[in-house]
Design a protein around this motif. Structure first.
Motif, PDB file in Angstrom:
ATOM      1  N   PHE A  76     -14.432  15.178  28.103  1.00  0.00           N
ATOM      2  CA  PHE A  76     -13.064  15.486  27.707  1.00  0.00           C
ATOM      3  C   PHE A  76     -12.113  15.267  28.874  1.00  0.00           C
ATOM      4  N   SER A  77     -12.571  15.665  30.087  1.00  0.00           N
ATOM      5  CA  SER A  77     -11.740  15.474  31.271  1.00  0.00           C
ATOM      6  C   SER A  77     -11.465  14.000  31.514  1.00  0.00           C
ATOM      7  N   PHE A  78     -12.461  13.150  31.238  1.00  0.00           N
ATOM      8  CA  PHE A  78     -12.262  11.726  31.467  1.00  0.00           C
ATOM      9  C   PHE A  78     -11.212  11.159  30.519  1.00  0.00           C
ATOM     10  N   ASP A  79     -11.208  11.577  29.260  1.00  0.00           N
ATOM     11  CA  ASP A  79     -10.183  11.110  28.320  1.00  0.00           C
ATOM     12  C   ASP A  79      -8.794  11.469  28.833  1.00  0.00           C
ATOM     13  N   ALA A  80      -8.655  12.707  29.329  1.00  0.00           N
ATOM     14  CA  ALA A  80      -7.358  13.131  29.868  1.00  0.00           C
ATOM     15  C   ALA A  80      -7.041  12.380  31.161  1.00  0.00           C
ATOM     16  N   PHE A  81      -8.070  12.140  31.981  1.00  0.00           N
ATOM     17  CA  PHE A  81      -7.900  11.420  33.238  1.00  0.00           C
ATOM     18  C   PHE A  81      -7.431   9.994  32.986  1.00  0.00           C
ATOM     19  N   ALA A  82      -8.065   9.325  32.019  1.00  0.00           N
ATOM     20  CA  ALA A  82      -7.668   7.956  31.684  1.00  0.00           C
ATOM     21  C   ALA A  82      -6.230   7.921  31.173  1.00  0.00           C
ATOM     22  N   GLY A  83      -5.867   8.916  30.376  1.00  0.00           N
ATOM     23  CA  GLY A  83      -4.484   8.988  29.899  1.00  0.00           C
ATOM     24  C   GLY A  83      -3.503   9.211  31.032  1.00  0.00           C
ATOM     25  N   PHE A  84      -3.899  10.016  32.006  1.00  0.00           N
ATOM     26  CA  PHE A  84      -3.055  10.291  33.170  1.00  0.00           C
ATOM     27  C   PHE A  84      -2.806   9.015  33.965  1.00  0.00           C
ATOM     28  N   VAL A  85      -3.868   8.257  34.213  1.00  0.00           N
ATOM     29  CA  VAL A  85      -3.729   7.006  34.970  1.00  0.00           C
ATOM     30  C   VAL A  85      -2.837   6.031  34.212  1.00  0.00           C
ATOM     31  N   GLY A  86      -3.052   5.933  32.895  1.00  0.00           N
ATOM     32  CA  GLY A  86      -2.253   5.015  32.095  1.00  0.00           C
ATOM     33  C   GLY A  86      -0.779   5.357  32.106  1.00  0.00           C
ATOM     34  N   ALA A  87      -0.472   6.669  32.113  1.00  0.00           N
ATOM     35  CA  ALA A  87       0.930   7.099  32.093  1.00  0.00           C
ATOM     36  C   ALA A  87       1.622   6.918  33.434  1.00  0.00           C
ATOM     37  N   HIS A  88       0.839   6.983  34.525  1.00  0.00           N
ATOM     38  CA  HIS A  88       1.448   6.938  35.849  1.00  0.00           C
ATOM     39  C   HIS A  88       1.338   5.585  36.535  1.00  0.00           C
ATOM     40  N   MET A  89       0.525   4.688  36.009  1.00  0.00           N
ATOM     41  CA  MET A  89       0.378   3.353  36.581  1.00  0.00           C
ATOM     42  C   MET A  89       0.595   2.285  35.502  1.00  0.00           C
ATOM     43  N   PRO A  90       1.726   2.302  34.818  1.00  0.00           N
ATOM     44  CA  PRO A  90       1.901   1.390  33.677  1.00  0.00           C
ATOM     45  C   PRO A  90       1.908  -0.086  34.068  1.00  0.00           C
ATOM     46  N   ARG A  91       2.448  -0.436  35.221  1.00  0.00           N
ATOM     47  CA  ARG A  91       2.562  -1.847  35.585  1.00  0.00           C
ATOM     48  C   ARG A  91       1.203  -2.452  35.926  1.00  0.00           C
ATOM     49  N   VAL A  92       0.398  -1.722  36.725  1.00  0.00           N
ATOM     50  CA  VAL A  92      -0.911  -2.277  37.074  1.00  0.00           C
ATOM     51  C   VAL A  92      -1.850  -2.257  35.866  1.00  0.00           C
TER      52      VAL A  92
END
Length: 391
Positions: A352-368
């Motif tokens: 569950f933490s990984f799903d939230a972690f992946a969402g966090f990265v996607g929201a904060h690193m949109p260009r890369v």
């Protein structure tokens, strides 16, 4: 009767037997005489002596009775916490294991027993000088600085964790005056707050030892609150050394991977978390690295368990400069930014933490993310040092 089979086929059959299946191994050894050597080579590949003196005594007796099996061992893990000085059984073990490739040595964390000091058992110096040795991990141990120089010079992978040098500063500097051959090490793993070790390794006189370094791993454990401000710039970017100017990470011509292993405790403070990644980006840009790995060491249980809301927060404004800096690097040399969540325990909560972690990265690193530069994975984090070797 088993027909005569080519040795390559026998080896292939033996390689298919699972390591964890002891009954299957027993049957394999008993299949035929031609299977014995291949089976022994697999059965006796690993020795772990981490549970007290009794295991050392048993291993010494075993090797004394069957010395021909010693040449099959490739991996050795030692815990010296209870081992006395000049331990005869340890000498027997080291003398028998002549073909080792990977060795991990853990000392006494309390610093009281002889096992804290590598030189209390001189056979250990011979052990880490084996010509077949490729990988060495030293944890919580005191040793001469010359051992580290020798490891960086001759081995492929070196892991140093809470290593303390027992020679005086003058002796270290005198040793540094000698001509040092180019090092063979391509993977080096250290802890960010092991300041004396970093200062010694990164001293300009030792730069030649790191000329073939391809992967540099830095572990960021939880630190006391007073140490957190600016600790990343202090420890990783420049390392102080007594009576000398600050030592900067030297130019390393073959370095292409920088790996940051960040304890989840440090992510609870956004400024500290961002400062670690910022320093990683700065080093990556300076050295024209191809891969930057940012791994979070998640702890579902224990005193450093993460805040359940940790990866749901949104502060993309603070991350925008990082996103832009990575995009600039991608125009020049950067091929991948890999985000990894590594859990110390397999659990549904970790997934569950990984799903939230992946969402966090996607929201904060949109260009890369949009540029296809980001890779992500979830995997268990192995606490045994043997699994830290990459090669």
């Amino acid at each position: 009767m088993v027909p005569d089979l080519p040795q390559e086929l026998i080896d292939a059959i033996v390689d298919e037997v699972p390591d964890s299946s002891l009954p299957a191994w027993s049957l394999t050894v008993l299949t035929a005489t031609s299977f014995v050597v291949s089976s022994q080579r697999r059965l006796f590949r690993w020795m772990s002596l981490e549970d007290g003196i009794a295991k050392y005594v048993k291993a010494a007796r075993f090797l004394a009775a069957s010395p021909h099996l010693g040449r099959y061992f490739r991996n050795l893990a030692l815990n010296l916490g209870k081992v006395p000085a000049d331990f005869a059984e340890l000498r027997v073990i080291v003398a028998a294991l002549s073909e080792l490739e990977c060795v991990t040595i853990r000392g006494d964390p309390d610093g009281m027993a002889p096992g804290r000091y590598l030189t209390q058992n001189s056979c250990l110096i011979e052990l880490i000088s084996l010509p077949t040795l490729r990988c060495l991990a030293l944890h919580v141990i005191d040793l001469p600085s010359s051992v580290v120089l020798r490891a960086l010079s001759s081995l492929e992978e070196v892991i140093l964790h809470c290593v303390t040098f027992v020679d005086e500063e003058e002796e270290q500097l005198e040793g540094e005056g000698r001509t040092i051959a180019p090092g063979n090490v391509w993977h080096l793993k250290v802890r960010s707050w092991d300041t004396p070790t970093l200062a010694f390794i990164l001293h300009p006189r030792h730069n030649v030892l790191l000329q073939n370094l391809g992967r540099f791993t830095v572990v960021f454990p939880p630190v006391e609150e007073l140490l957190q401000p600016h600790f990343i710039q202090f420890y990783l970017w420049h390392v102080p050394r007594s009576n000398t100017p600050p030592t900067y990470l030297p130019t390393l011509p073959n370095l292409y991977v920088l790996e940051l292993l960040i304890d989840v405790e440090l992510t609870k403070s956004p400024p500290d978390f961002i400062s670690i990644i910022s320093a990683g980006i700065m080093i990556s840009a300076t050295h024209n690295l191809e891969v930057l790995i940012i791994a979070i060491l998640d702890r579902p249980d224990g005193p450093h368990r993460p805040d359940c809301q940790l990866w749901t927060a949104r502060n993309s404004t603070d991350w925008a400069p990082l996103d832009s800096a990575l995009m600039d690097m991608a125009q020049e040399h950067l091929c991948e930014v890999h985000f990894s969540l590594r859990s110390f325990a397999n659990s549904d909560r970790g997934r569950f933490s990984f799903d939230a972690f992946a969402g966090f990265v996607g929201a904060h690193m949109p260009r890369v993310i949009a540029a296809g530069l980001v890779g992500m994975d979830y995997s268990p984090h192995f606490t045994h040092p043997m699994w830290s070797f990459v090669g």
